[in-house]
Structure formats: structure tokens, C-alpha cells
Write an enzyme that holds these catalytic residues in place. Structure first.
Site, PDB file in Angstrom:
ATOM      1  N   HIS A   1       0.817  -1.221   0.000  1.00 48.23           N
ATOM      2  CA  HIS A   1       0.000   0.000   0.000  1.00 48.23           C
ATOM      3  C   HIS A   1       0.850   1.270   0.000  1.00 48.23           C
ATOM      4  CE1 HIS A   1      -0.005  -0.061   4.568  1.00 48.23           C
ATOM      5  NE2 HIS A   1      -0.069   1.242   4.403  1.00 48.23           N
TER       6      HIS A   1
ATOM      7  N   ASP B   1       1.234  -7.682   2.305  1.00 54.41           N
ATOM      8  CA  ASP B   1       1.366  -6.247   2.052  1.00 54.41           C
ATOM      9  C   ASP B   1       2.834  -5.821   1.870  1.00 54.41           C
ATOM     10  OD1 ASP B   1       0.892  -3.563   1.808  1.00 54.41           O
ATOM     11  OD2 ASP B   1      -0.411  -3.422   3.562  1.00 54.41           O
TER      12      ASP B   1
ATOM     13  N   SER C   1       3.999   2.205   8.420  1.00 54.94           N
ATOM     14  CA  SER C   1       3.750   1.255   7.349  1.00 54.94           C
ATOM     15  C   SER C   1       5.036   0.960   6.617  1.00 54.94           C
ATOM     16  CB  SER C   1       2.729   1.809   6.367  1.00 54.94           C
ATOM     17  OG  SER C   1       1.453   1.556   6.847  1.00 54.94           O
TER      18      SER C   1
END
Ligand code: ARG
Ligand code: GLU
Length: 710
Positions: A83, A219, A645
Site C-alpha cells: 500500500h 502487504d 507502514s
């Protein structure tokens, strides 16, 4: 007045600091070293951050200005989340080369794809410059004078250091302006896309699973940093060579057991752990619930139409993701704060603080602090609400915010150079094209009817944008607005933009959607913004003072500064949690769970045939766990937030265990208060990442570059 025994403090805030809480400054990690080693760490603070020799920090970057990445080979190979790389993958995707859907794997260096606009930043060194920045500052100074003095001091310090270094020099406030640190950084701008899995892996579970455990998202995406021949930053050039880092991360294939020490090294964006009770109460119990309620109702409307029509599903996928991300997060904040009795605990602490303040004369500057907070937040509330409705109810109507894009053009006069006009027209044409590509008017009409009805119900007639007062029947008003505005009609918008002249501005200005936009913005500008800014600036002063007071009151406590997008170390344990009475979440998920979630009819749960085949044949190679299964994701009690992230989560030896990508929604209040019982970060297991690269994609040449510890 009876002095409270010290013990009360310990009862309210056991040891005050919970293992797991805190985002630590790497250069000061020696103060945490003992605790980290007691929790199981086998390396030293100096192995993590050093300016005398290579250390783990040399492998960590701020990726693309909003995420974290880490270098995993001596050839500049970099891992981050899918992402985080999403936008760059999307930019390289077309109908012929749909990398989002199919994934992308460069099989050699020549196939790697340049990503203009993407950069990574390495922190080279940090210095404490608190004393120099606060030189000449005293507590009685007026706020503006103080700021001017601080700014001047910073300028001087930066100028002096710039003379001795080629690195970028900056100074940032920590502890709400009580401390200042200087950062020496280096930015690399030739970063290329090397690989990413198909979205069915990299985004598996999509927005349905977002913020939720159990999780099965692969991810990750892979990039490579390039440098000039001497290893220095250079803009993209075919002659650039892979960047040789001072350090790259070793990768562990051992996985982690429940209770194992783990730490995250990355760039958390923003936390507010030292707010007074009134502020937390207002956010969790007044503002967030309104945002959650409004967004929930918008999402219901999106869902209804998205389920009916696959084209609409795709058109609204990204809007749904954006609105849904905050919606779920803030729902978790309110739940968590109330479950944890966060406001009550803050109140109790403030009682203690006040006792401490009256305990000595030289604490007079803190005497009225909490009262002033109360007064400020009370005063702030109606403005904060007004702002919330402007943003979440008014501007959420796509027609209105789209019209707003034309506001500047609607104000041009015959004195505006045609050149300037042509420039805005050109960019508005592009904007209009992408707007209409993903615009479905029936959704927007329903959303507008719902939102304006909510707006009218909630905001007082004497303190809201004027256009609302003209509404007699909401449905009728909205239908007329949509029927009459040209901004719902692509052909009309384009016809007007073609050959646009200053005299056409009136047509824009008189459009009813533009008038709604102007009414919203005018109200915000004239009646709301100034108050929020003024109270906000006074609150910043109070915050700084309150922070200082808390530190003086608890001289033995180790404080961690709120996140501010600088490099931090956070640590805890690999562990599951009990979200509710009678429930226990395990700390890891497996490929088994992907098969359980599989649903070919639901976009978020489509399983790639190749992955299924590997699952059926149990073809996991050396990436299987010792229990024989393929582990996909795991949770830990490590304090993280947005910006983390893509951050590496590392084991006791400083080897890579996985990539952080999310938190469990039950604990998203950790941005305000950390509770070790329910705050968990979620990472993708590095063994799953390697398994996908190697077994799924056949890109084993990338694994060969890495340092794998079996
Ligand atoms: N909740 C994660 C983070 O804030 C991941 C967001 C991207 N993933 C998604 N399914 N929308 O921001
Ligand atoms: N997904 C978040 C990000 O993009 C990290 C998760 C969190 O907020 O903890 O930065």
C-alpha cells in the site's frame, strides 16, 4: 491538604510506562537498553544506532514521504508495503501491463522501472541542540517573541552546521517544544520498482479486513535505490548504479514465538500522548463519533450502489478506501478510550498533577494550566464541530467539492493574463476528466440528501453556512441543485472550458454548486478558522508547559516524545490479545486462513490459482514454520502509528521478522493513550514475503541478494 502517597500514582499508572509504550529516539536508546535486554534483546543500543560505525539505522529510510522502507541487500534492494508502493505501481500500470492486478517482477536490473517523484531519505546523524535553541528563552516571554527567538536560533545553528556537511540539515521540536534535535539527512531520488505481488495477495482482504485481525495481507513491494558511481544521491540516469548501504538487514527464517522480544524501527507520523483529559474526551466522545456516523452513512450509500453494478464498484473503490480507513480507525479510538476508561484515568492523573503543583511555590506557572485547558477546549468545541460539518458533510458532496476546484477560475477578471487562464483551464480539464471517470451521480445525489439533512439537524441556524437556511425541503433542494448545476455534466463543463475567456467566469460563479461551495468556505474562513487557529496556538503553549510540568513531576520516568515523522525505535513482544470477554486472538495467521476466506465472487477475497496450487501441494520450501504451516501475518505489542507502514519488525538479534502494515482497530486509541492489553500492531511475516517472491513469482534471484539466516 493531605499529600497523596506516591503509591497512588503507581496504582493509577502501573510503573507509569507500559512495556510496549513509547516511540524512542534512536540516539538516546542507551537509556532503554537495559529494559530491552531484560525483555530478551541480544544486541546493544549501539548496534541499532551509532554514528561511529555502521548500525541498523543505516538500513532504514523514510519512503516516499509517508512510509518506512528498509534495505535488505548490499545492492540497495528495499522492502516496503504494497500500500506504500501502490501509487507508483499504479502509475506504471495500463490495460496492457496491469501490474496492480497481475503483479510485476523485474527479472534483471534492466527491467526495473524508474519512479519519478519517488525518493527515500536516510538519517545520517542526530544531535541534541536543545540548549542552543532555547538560548535566551525564558518562561515569561510572550509566545510570539519566544517563537521568533527560537526560529532565529535554529537558523543560526543550521547555517553553522551546513558549513561542515553536505547533508541536509534541519532542526525539529520534540516533547512539544521542550527539546530540539538536529537531523542530518541524505535524500536519494533514483528509486526503481523491482517487484510487487498481484493485488489479490498484496491487498488481500482489502478494505473489508483493513484494521482488523485476523489478517492475511501480503502487504509488500520491492524497490531498489540507485546512486551515482561514488554512491552519492543522483537523479535518475541510466549510468547510476545500485546503492551500497553501510548496512542492510539480515533476514530470519525462524519466525517468532509468543512472548518473544520484537522491535519496530521506522517513521511514525503523529501521536498525542500527553493531552489533557478534556482534549481526549472531546476527540473521542464528541468529534470522532460524528465523523464515524457521517462516514458510516456515506459508506452505506456507496455499498448499496457498488453491490448493484461492477462498474460503480471500481469507480468508488478508492473513495471507499479513503473514507473507510478513517471511519474504522476513529470507531476504534472511541471504543478503546471508553473501554480503557482513558478519560477518567487522565482526570485522575490531573488530580495528582494539581496536588503536586500546589506542593511547592516554584510551581506557580502550572497552577492555572488545567483550568485554562478546560476553558480553551470548551471555547473550541463549537468551532471544531463547525469545521467537522464543513469538511465531512458539506465538502463530502462530490459535486460541491468538484465545483470548488473551479473557484479560482470563477474569479478571473479581464485583467487576468490569458496565459494564466489557459494554464488553469488546462489543469482543470485533466481534473474534470478524472473526476467524471469515477463519478456516479445517483450516489452523489443520495449522499447529498443524507448529508444536508444531517447538517441541518445538527448545526444551529445562527452558526452555519448561509445556504442551509434557504433549504425548505432537502430532497427537493438537492434535486434542483443537481439538475441546475453544470458540474454534473461532463459535456457542459468541457464546452465551457474550451476557449474559456474572462467573461465566462460569471457562468462559473453563478452556478448553484459553486454558490454552495462559496457559502461553505466563506463561513469557514470568516467565522471558524481564525478561532481554531488562535485557540490552537494558545493550546500549543499550554501543551508545552504541561509537558514540562509532567517531566518535572516524574523525574524518574522515562518519557518518549510524541511521534513527529522522525526515526524511532519502539519495542514490545510478539503476542495476541483478548479483544472482548470470552475471546482470545492468536498472534499469527496462516495460508489456511486465506483458503478459509476465499470467495471468488468477492473482490477482496479472490485467491490466485498459483497460490492455491502451492497451498495444495504444501510447497513451502524453507519458508514454512516449524509447525509445518505457512505463516502469513502476526501481531505484537509494539507501539506504532501511521507512517510506520513498511517498517521492519526485528527480533532479539536485530534480524528482520516482517513488515509492519497496520494495527488492530480495537487499539487505535494508542495515538492518544497506549494500553498494552489491546494495542497491537500487525506485520506480514517475512517468510510469507520470501515465499511469494521465490515460489509464487519465481524471482529467486532477488532472494539470492539477501542475507538469509536459517
Ligand atoms: N489501515 C492501514 C493504514 O492506515 C492500511 C491502509 C491501506 N489498506 C487498505 N486496505 N485500505 O493506514
Ligand atoms: N497503515 C498505516 C500506514 O499506512 C500504519 C498503520 C497504523 O496506523 O498503525 O501508515
Amino acid at each position: 491538604m493531605k499529600k497523596l502517597p506516591f503509591l497512588t500514582l503507581l496504582v493509577l499508572f502501573p510503573a507509569f510506562l507500559f512495556a510496549g509504550e513509547g516511540m524512542w529516539i534512536p540516539m538516546l536508546l542507551q537509556y532503554n537498553e537495559k529494559e530491552m535486554q531484560e525483555m530478551g534483546m541480544r544486541i546493544t543500543a549501539d548496534d541499532i544506532y551509532s554514528i561511529n560505525h555502521s548500525s541498523l539505522k543505516d538500513a532504514i529510510v523514510l519512503f516516499g514521504g509517508g512510509c518506512t522502507g528498509e534495505i535488505v541487500s548490499d545492492q540497495g534492494l528495499l522492502l516496503t508495503n504494497h500500500h506504500c508502493g501502490y501509487g507508483y505501481i499504479q502509475r506504471h500500470s495500463s490495460v496492457e501491463h496491469d501490474y496492480l492486478t497481475n503483479g510485476f517482477w523485474a527479472m534483471n536490473r534492466d527491467e526495473e522501472l524508474p519512479c519519478p517523484g519517488l525518493s527515500v531519505i536516510f538519517l545520517r546523524e542526530m544531535r541534541d541542540v536543545t540548549a542552543q535553541v532555547l538560548d535566551g528563552i525564558d518562561i515569561e516571554m510572550a509566545e510570539a517573541d519566544r517563537q521568533a527567538k527560537v526560529d532565529a536560533n535554529i537558523k543560526k545553528i543550521v547555517a553553522a552546521v551546513e558549513k561542515e556537511t553536505a547533508y541536509k540539515v534541519s532542526v525539529k521540536p520534540f516533547f512539544l517544544g521542550n527539546e530540539y534535535y538536529l537531523l542530518l539527512e541524505e535524500t536519494y531520488t533514483d528509486v526503481r520498482l523491482v517487484g510487487c505481488p498481484p493485488s489479490n495477495i498484496g491487498k488481500f482482504g482489502g478494505d473489508t479486513d483493513n484494521w482488523v485481525w485476523p489478517r492475511h495481507t501480503g502487504d509488500f513491494s520491492i524497490f531498489r535505490v540507485y546512486a551515482d558511481k561514488d554512491g552519492h544521491p543522483a537523479d535518475y540516469s541510466h549510468d547510476n548504479v545500485p546503492y551500497k548501504p553501510a548496512k542492510h538487514l539480515d533476514i530470519s527464517l525462524k519466525g517468532a514465538d509468543e512472548g518473544d522480544f520484537a522491535f519496530v524501527f521506522g517513521y511514525p507520523a503523529r501521536t498525542s500522548e500527553y493531552l489533557p483529559a478534556v482534549a481526549v474526551d472531546q476527540e473521542a466522545n464528541v468529534i470522532d463519533p460524528i465523523v464515524v456516523d457521517l462516514r458510516g452513512k456515506v459508506l452505506d450509500i456507496y455499498n448499496k450502489y457498488q453491490e448493484q453494478d461492477p462498474k460503480v464498484r471500481i469507480q468508488y473503490a478508492s473513495k471507499h478506501a479513503g473514507i473507510g480507513n478513517g471511519w474504522k480507525k476513529w470507531m476504534g479510538v472511541t471504543e478503546g478510550i471508553n473501554h480503557f476508561h482513558g478519560v477518567e484515568k487522565k482526570h485522575a492523573f490531573e488530580g495528582e498533577f494539581q496536588q503536586w503543583v500546589v506542593g511547592a511555590r516554584n510551581r506557580y506557572m502550572y497552577l492555572d494550566l488545567l483550568n485554562q485547558f478546560k476553558k480553551n477546549y470548551k471555547e473550541l468545541e463549537p468551532y471544531q464541530l463547525a469545521y467537522t460539518y464543513v469538511a465531512e458533510a458539506g465538502l463530502r458532496i462530490e459535486l460541491v467539492s468538484f465545483a470548488g476546484r473551479f473557484a479560482k477560475l470563477s474569479e478571473v477578471t479581464k485583467d487576468t493574463p490569458q496565459d494564466d487562464i489557459d494554464k488553469s483551464v488546462a489543469s482543470l480539464k485533466t481534473a474534470a476528466e478524472s473526476f467524471f471517470k469515477d463519478y456516479y451521480q445517483p450516489i452523489d445525489r443520495d449522499v447529498a440528501k443524507m448529508l444536508l439533512a444531517e447538517y441541518l439537524k445538527a448545526q444551529p441556524a445562527d452558526f452555519r453556512p448561509a445556504f442551509l437556511n434557504d433549504i425548505k425541503d432537502v430532497d427537493d433542494y438537492v434535486d434542483k441543485l443537481f439538475d441546475k448545476s453544470m458540474f454534473t455534466d461532463e459535456a457542459k463543463v468541457n464546452a465551457l472550458l474550451d476557449g474559456f475567456k474572462a467573461k465566462d467566469a460569471k457562468k462559473l460563479a453563478n452556478d448553484p454548486a459553486m454558490k454552495v461551495y462559496q457559502s461553505l468556505i466563506g463561513f469557514f474562513r470568516n467565522e471558524v478558522h481564525g478561532h481554531i487557529a488562535a485557540i490552537g496556538s494558545d493550546n500549543a503553549r499550554l501543551q508545552r508547559l504541561y509537558m514540562k510540568g509532567q517531566m518535572e513531576m516524574q523525574p524518574d520516568k522515562r518519557f518518549s516524545p510524541d511521534a513527529n515523522f522522525t526515526l524511532r525505535v519502539t519495542y514490545g513482544k510478539v503476542e495476541g490479545f483478548k479483544p472482548k470477554d470470552g475471546m482470545k486472538y492468536k498472534h499469527f495467521t496462516t495460508l489456511e486462513g486465506i483458503m478459509q476466506k476465499e470467495n471468488p465472487d468477492i473482490y477482496d477475497y479472490v485467491v490466485e490459482p498459483r497460490l492455491k496450487e502451492l497451498y495444495i501441494n504444501k510447497d513451502y520450501g524453507r519458508y514454512a514454520d516449524k509447525d509445518g504451516t505457512m505463516h502469513v501475518a502476526f501481531t505484537a505489542s509494539v507501539h506504532t502509528t501511521g507512517g510506520n507502514s513498511g517498517s521492519p519488525i526485528l527480533n532479539a538479534d536485530g534480524q528482520l521478522l516482517g513488515l509492519n502494515f497496520d494495527r488492530c482497530w480495537e487499539g487505535t486509541m494508542s495515538d492518544l493513550i497506549y494500553d498494552p492489553d489491546i494495542c497491537r500492531n500487525i506485520s506480514v511475516d517475512i517468510r510469507y514475503v520470501l515465499f511469494i517472491i521465490d515460489k509464487f513469482a519465481g524471482a529467486g534471484h532477488l532472494i539470492d541478494e539477501m542475507t538469509i539466516v536459517e
